[in-house]
Design an enzyme around this catalytic site. Structure first.
Site, PDB file in Angstrom:
ATOM      1  CB  SER A  56      -0.940   0.007   1.211  1.00  0.00           C
ATOM      2  OG  SER A  56      -0.196   0.018   2.422  1.00  0.00           O
ATOM      3  CG  HIS A  80      -5.454  -3.195 -15.110  1.00  0.00           C
ATOM      4  ND1 HIS A  80      -4.751  -3.983 -14.229  1.00  0.00           N
ATOM      5  CD2 HIS A  80      -5.407  -3.824 -16.306  1.00  0.00           C
ATOM      6  CE1 HIS A  80      -4.293  -5.052 -14.863  1.00  0.00           C
ATOM      7  NE2 HIS A  80      -4.672  -4.978 -16.126  1.00  0.00           N
ATOM      8  NE  ARG A  81     -13.896  -2.956 -12.176  1.00  0.00           N
ATOM      9  CZ  ARG A  81     -13.698  -4.162 -12.697  1.00  0.00           C
ATOM     10  NH1 ARG A  81     -12.561  -4.775 -12.475  1.00  0.00           N
ATOM     11  NH2 ARG A  81     -14.627  -4.741 -13.426  1.00  0.00           N
ATOM     12  CD  GLN A  87      -9.699   4.001 -25.382  1.00  0.00           C
ATOM     13  OE1 GLN A  87     -10.325   3.761 -24.352  1.00  0.00           O
ATOM     14  NE2 GLN A  87      -9.463   3.078 -26.294  1.00  0.00           N
ATOM     15  CB  SER A  89     -13.626   9.868 -28.219  1.00  0.00           C
ATOM     16  OG  SER A  89     -14.999   9.643 -28.428  1.00  0.00           O
ATOM     17  CG  LEU A 168       5.138   3.506  -7.990  1.00  0.00           C
ATOM     18  CD1 LEU A 168       6.383   3.631  -7.119  1.00  0.00           C
ATOM     19  CD2 LEU A 168       5.528   3.524  -9.468  1.00  0.00           C
ATOM     20  NE  ARG A 178      -4.363  -7.072 -18.259  1.00  0.00           N
ATOM     21  CZ  ARG A 178      -5.563  -7.611 -18.490  1.00  0.00           C
ATOM     22  NH1 ARG A 178      -5.646  -8.705 -19.240  1.00  0.00           N
ATOM     23  NH2 ARG A 178      -6.650  -7.081 -17.974  1.00  0.00           N
TER      24      ARG A 178
END
Length: 211
Positions: A56, A80-81, A87, A89, A168, A178
């Site tokens: 943390s 990945h929230r 992005q 569009s 991080l 990934r």
């Protein structure tokens, strides 16, 4: 029609040592051991908190990256929230305009790059399909369709740009998922070189993640 390779770039110059020193200053608050900080303690401290699972503390620092990939890969990235995304569009970008060189841009599917007859046939089918989509997209725009309407025929192979910011700890999670063989090959094509770059500029934090 334009066909390009995927890529990623850091959006800022990173001083890795300063970054982990900030992590150390935050983390030592937990133990009230700030008096032990010196010019050479940050690497060992960060290594110890990762080994102990106290990740943390890594959330205090972030990195922003610009990724050029296909739409399919971008759908996996945004899952990945704990992150922020901006992005390109397809709702607002009109690819028939001069600023897009009046063409659609697609990401090359690298898994059909070998010299086998079968791979060449697969690639030609893909390329022909992209050419048809581009032709029909521009025809829809010419007939008066808005970009947000014409985008309904755009494929996963369409190039997109996405700026992503993660702390991080979340970057560690991203790379653990990934870069493995079970990840989609096109997201590995992005994630593995990016992990190598992170290891190059940031001490300790990503050293234990291998692929």
């Amino acid at each position: 029609m334009k066909i390009i390779e995927p890529s990623s770039t850091l959006e800022e110059q990173i001083n890795g040592m300063e970054l982990i020193k900030k992590v150390e200053r935050a983390g030592r608050t937990c133990y009230k051991s700030e008096d032990q900080i010196s010019e050479v303690t940050a690497m060992n401290f960060v290594k110890k908190i990762i080994t102990s699972g106290h990740e943390s503390v890594l959330e205090h620092e972030k990195i922003t990256v610009r990724v050029v990939c296909d739409r399919g890969v971008s759908h996996e990235i945004v899952r990945h929230r704990i992150a922020s995304y901006s992005q390109e569009s397809t709702r607002y970008c009109n690819y028939s305009k001069d600023r897009f060189n009046n063409e659609l841009t697609f990401i090359k599917p690298y898994f059909w790059e070998d010299d086998s007859k079968q791979s060449k046939e697969k690639y030609l089918i893909w390329k022909s399909t992209m050419e048809t989509i581009e032709k029909n997209y521009f025809e829809l725009i010419k007939l008066g369709a808005e970009p947000q309407q014409a985008r309904s025929i755009l494929p996963n192979s369409l190039k997109t740009e996405i700026v992503m910011t993660m702390n991080l700890r979340e970057w560690r999670h991203f790379f653990r998922l990934r870069t493995t063989l079970s990840a989609h090959p096109q997201i590995r094509q992005i994630a593995r070189p990016l992990l190598d770059k992170f290891k190059e500029v940031i001490p300790v934090v990503f050293d234990d993640i291998e692929y």
